[in-house]
Design an enzyme around this catalytic site. Sequence first.
Site, PDB file in Angstrom:
ATOM      1  N   CYS A  62      -3.811  -0.824   8.166  1.00 17.56           N
ATOM      2  CA  CYS A  62      -2.984  -2.035   8.023  1.00 17.56           C
ATOM      3  C   CYS A  62      -1.649  -1.819   8.723  1.00 17.56           C
ATOM      4  CB  CYS A  62      -2.737  -2.360   6.561  1.00 17.56           C
ATOM      5  SG  CYS A  62      -4.216  -2.595   5.596  1.00 17.56           S
TER       6      CYS A  62
ATOM      7  N   TYR B 259     -24.823 -12.456  23.975  1.00 13.11           N
ATOM      8  CA  TYR B 259     -24.372 -11.410  23.046  1.00 13.11           C
ATOM      9  C   TYR B 259     -24.487 -11.953  21.612  1.00 13.11           C
ATOM     10  CZ  TYR B 259     -22.123  -9.897  27.425  1.00 13.11           C
ATOM     11  OH  TYR B 259     -21.865  -9.554  28.736  1.00 13.11           O
TER      12      TYR B 259
ATOM     13  N   GLU C 215     -29.500 -10.721  23.429  1.00 13.37           N
ATOM     14  CA  GLU C 215     -28.810  -9.573  22.850  1.00 13.37           C
ATOM     15  C   GLU C 215     -29.509  -8.289  23.283  1.00 13.37           C
ATOM     16  OE1 GLU C 215     -26.707  -6.872  21.075  1.00 13.37           O
ATOM     17  OE2 GLU C 215     -26.068  -8.968  20.891  1.00 13.37           O
TER      18      GLU C 215
ATOM     19  N   GLN D  10     -20.232 -10.703  10.126  1.00 11.46           N
ATOM     20  CA  GLN D  10     -18.783 -10.850  10.252  1.00 11.46           C
ATOM     21  C   GLN D  10     -18.086 -10.283   9.017  1.00 11.46           C
ATOM     22  OE1 GLN D  10     -16.880 -11.784  12.699  1.00 11.46           O
ATOM     23  NE2 GLN D  10     -18.275 -12.776  14.135  1.00 11.46           N
TER      24      GLN D  10
ATOM     25  N   CYS E  57       0.833  -1.205   0.000  1.00  9.39           N
ATOM     26  CA  CYS E  57       0.000   0.000   0.000  1.00  9.39           C
ATOM     27  C   CYS E  57       0.869   1.256   0.000  1.00  9.39           C
ATOM     28  CB  CYS E  57      -0.916   0.000   1.221  1.00  9.39           C
ATOM     29  SG  CYS E  57      -1.989   1.447   1.311  1.00  9.39           S
TER      30      CYS E  57
ATOM     31  N   CYS F 186     -12.497 -11.126  21.162  1.00  7.89           N
ATOM     32  CA  CYS F 186     -11.708 -10.295  20.251  1.00  7.89           C
ATOM     33  C   CYS F 186     -10.655  -9.492  21.015  1.00  7.89           C
ATOM     34  CB  CYS F 186     -12.613  -9.357  19.447  1.00  7.89           C
ATOM     35  SG  CYS F 186     -13.573  -8.209  20.469  1.00  7.89           S
TER      36      CYS F 186
END
Length: 478
Positions: free
Chosen positions: A88, A336, A357, A307, A79, A434
């Site tokens: 990135c 969740y 949720e 996703q 890039c 995550c």
Amino acid sequence: MSLRDVYRKGEEIELVISDIAEKDQCFGVLESGAGALVRGTLAVGDRVRAKIIRVKPRYLEAVSLELLEPSSDRVDPVCPVFGVCGGCKWMHVRYDAQLSYKHKKVADALSHIGGLTAVDVLPVKPAPEVCHYRNKVEFSCSSKRYLLPEELDLETLSRPKDFALGFHAPGNFEKVLEIDTCYLAKPCMNEALSVTREFVIEHGVEPYAIREHTGFLRNLMLRYSEEHDELMVNIVTSAFDAKLMQAYRDRLLERMPEQKMTIVNNVTTRKNTVAVGDSEQVIHGDGTIRERLGDLHFRISANSFFQTNTRQAEALYDGIMNLAGLEENDVVYDLYCGTGTITLYLAERCRRAVGLEVVESSIIDARENAQANGIGNASFIHADLKNFESLLPTLGEYGMPRVIVTDPPRAGMHPKALKTMLKLQPETIVYVSCNPANLARDGKEICQWDYRLDEVQPVDMFPHTSHIETLACFRRTV
């Protein structure tokens, strides 16, 4: 003798980078043995010259000035705006080295934060594509373009300063870095970006100015379906202009005649840069795209959650299924649950799957997804999980869960939700994380309730970034 007796702010140092730290920092050790956190685009093994910006009692903080000797982990990023764009941050690192960094990040968090040392972290599941893997990209439009370093001393610029369509510059909420090609986006997304930029400049469309809260064009959000090769173009504006949108539709269809496409216009007058409208106009197609995960099919609207890496999402969900070890008569809770993708995966293998949720629109999408896939043994409950315990009488009608899957936000589980989950004493807990630090924190608590951490499987959803998804399987020991 403390570090403050030896080092001073502004002093230059040399050191070798030995580890990756948080917040775009790396860690290194000087010849004196002093440790330093260094900001910069660095890799493990780099030898750098840096300037001290802060002297802490136990370590130094510094900013990299010069790469003296490159690491063997380094590669040339493809890039042209790498290092300026914040998307990135690891594109300068070989992919196998990225996986090694991420594996260490998970293992270190579990060990140092959670004290969970008795389990081996499995090798990271690599992504099949390291570029052009994102199925959703959001571009921002601004009346203030972020100037590249080489432009700062130029008297004449090749591009105007008062228009930019790209990504927000790191740490700058009002300036946008002009992007021609995003190497994480699908090629058709980059083509739509180019057509949109050409169209709005040609038609004199006013870019949004966040401080003044003026301007028409705010965002361009693009989504893509791997299964059906469908592109969604969602242009976010401050008002609806039917004539302009019709001309925009015609331009996209003319320039991208082979591409299956739906076009929507989200309209918002809010004083923020979030690419979500208060209202939506469908300009072309039906306003949705279709995607498949495993045997399930989903209709995705402009503001639905899905996703971001479709191919790796399947690997992630297959990993959840393998760890859950579901049996035909099982009841499973999915905490969740979002739009219900994991819940529906689970429902195919058990008697009843229940998703919870807090976001009401996600629950509506989840119920529609269940109906569209003909799944009748999945139930969805709109609930704030910090009040999870008050829901237990209602949940009792579904039966107590043998398995619980929890996929909390980056901050981890709410303490009350975590405690209630543990009171239910499921045989198996599959924690989808995550954030390795919060997985370690919650994992430590789980193991204090007669659970052991049996298996840890990291999954790389986002190559060239520091983010890593982790599946952790806890099993009850009594």
